[in-house]
Design a protein around this motif. Structure first.
Motif, PDB file in Angstrom:
ATOM      1  N   ALA A  54      17.621  34.498  63.881  1.00 25.07           N
ATOM      2  CA  ALA A  54      19.049  34.419  64.198  1.00 25.07           C
ATOM      3  C   ALA A  54      19.294  34.758  65.666  1.00 25.07           C
ATOM      4  O   ALA A  54      20.081  34.093  66.348  1.00 25.07           O
ATOM      5  N   ILE A  55      18.599  35.766  66.172  1.00 26.29           N
ATOM      6  CA  ILE A  55      18.733  36.142  67.586  1.00 26.29           C
ATOM      7  C   ILE A  55      18.190  35.035  68.481  1.00 26.29           C
ATOM      8  O   ILE A  55      18.812  34.664  69.476  1.00 26.29           O
ATOM      9  N   VAL A  56      17.030  34.496  68.131  1.00 25.76           N
ATOM     10  CA  VAL A  56      16.430  33.413  68.918  1.00 25.76           C
ATOM     11  C   VAL A  56      17.347  32.197  68.919  1.00 25.76           C
ATOM     12  O   VAL A  56      17.582  31.578  69.967  1.00 25.76           O
ATOM     13  N   GLY A  57      17.886  31.842  67.765  1.00 28.08           N
ATOM     14  CA  GLY A  57      18.810  30.712  67.689  1.00 28.08           C
ATOM     15  C   GLY A  57      20.028  30.924  68.563  1.00 28.08           C
ATOM     16  O   GLY A  57      20.474  30.011  69.270  1.00 28.08           O
ATOM     17  N   LEU A  58      20.587  32.136  68.547  1.00 25.81           N
ATOM     18  CA  LEU A  58      21.746  32.445  69.389  1.00 25.81           C
ATOM     19  C   LEU A  58      21.378  32.357  70.857  1.00 25.81           C
ATOM     20  O   LEU A  58      22.082  31.733  71.649  1.00 25.81           O
ATOM     21  N   LYS A  59      20.275  32.964  71.229  1.00 25.89           N
ATOM     22  CA  LYS A  59      19.837  32.971  72.635  1.00 25.89           C
ATOM     23  C   LYS A  59      19.553  31.557  73.127  1.00 25.89           C
ATOM     24  O   LYS A  59      19.921  31.199  74.253  1.00 25.89           O
ATOM     25  N   ALA A  60      18.925  30.750  72.302  1.00 27.92           N
ATOM     26  CA  ALA A  60      18.584  29.375  72.682  1.00 27.92           C
ATOM     27  C   ALA A  60      19.766  28.415  72.476  1.00 27.92           C
ATOM     28  O   ALA A  60      19.648  27.230  72.765  1.00 27.92           O
ATOM     29  N   LYS A  61      20.880  28.966  71.938  1.00 29.12           N
ATOM     30  CA  LYS A  61      22.055  28.142  71.608  1.00 29.12           C
ATOM     31  C   LYS A  61      21.648  26.984  70.700  1.00 29.12           C
ATOM     32  O   LYS A  61      21.977  25.833  70.928  1.00 29.12           O
TER      33      LYS A  61
END
Length: 179
Positions: A54-61
């Protein structure tokens, strides 16, 4: 005279529903995590992969819709693990609700939504789907960078898993808006 109690359903994040990975995301999860086989996994527990994705998805948009298939095979983040990791997952949910722009809210509205328990099922489901879409996007990103990536010939590691982890850590996710 008996008074009628107002029975209001609580829609607390990560306390109502288990999380299921289906379709291609289930297959990607299977490459990143194997239950009981830490030596073959990038993550110790599925709930750890879920939170980090979830954090990676948010960071990578990067968001991804659920990929349903004909199979009823799924990977489940159990309610017990979600509850035990509530203190980790809730701040991630709040970050997503504050930083995501897809809901067309003002910053004040985002803050309010991030720190209130949803009052209705529709809001709860929409916010959980937002979180899960970032988790699925993060799983795709991690799969591409940890599983599919072919190490360069000049990398010092004979194990491609280690090489890919080092490459991912050495090259942080670039996103100008988040930092």
């Amino acid at each position: 005279m008996a008074t009628k109690k107002s029975e209001k359903t609580a829609y607390e994040y990560f306390k109502v529903d288990e999380m299921f990975f289906v379709g291609k995301h289930r297959d990607y999860v299977d490459k990143l995590w194997t239950q009981g086989k830490i030596q073959e996994s990038y993550f110790r527990r599925l709930v750890d992969l879920y939170a980090i994705a979830a954090i990676v998805g948010l960071k990578a948009k990067r968001r991804s819709p659920e990929d349903k298939d004909e199979s009823d095979v799924k990977r489940t983040v159990q309610m017990k693990q979600l509850n035990e990791n509530y203190q980790t997952l809730l701040p991630i949910m709040r970050m997503i609700l504050i930083m995501d722009d897809s809901r067309k809210m003002t910053f004040e509205e985002k803050l309010e939504s991030a720190f209130l328990i949803p009052e209705d099922e529709d809001t709860y489901k929409a916010n959980m789907e937002l979180f899960n879409s970032y988790a699925r996007g993060g799983i795709e990103y991690l799969y591409e960078h940890l599983v599919l990536r072919v190490p360069d010939v000049d990398e010092d590691f004979t194990d491609s898993r280690i090489s890919n982890i080092v490459a991912l850590v050495s090259n942080p996710i670039q996103c100008d808006e988040i930092g």
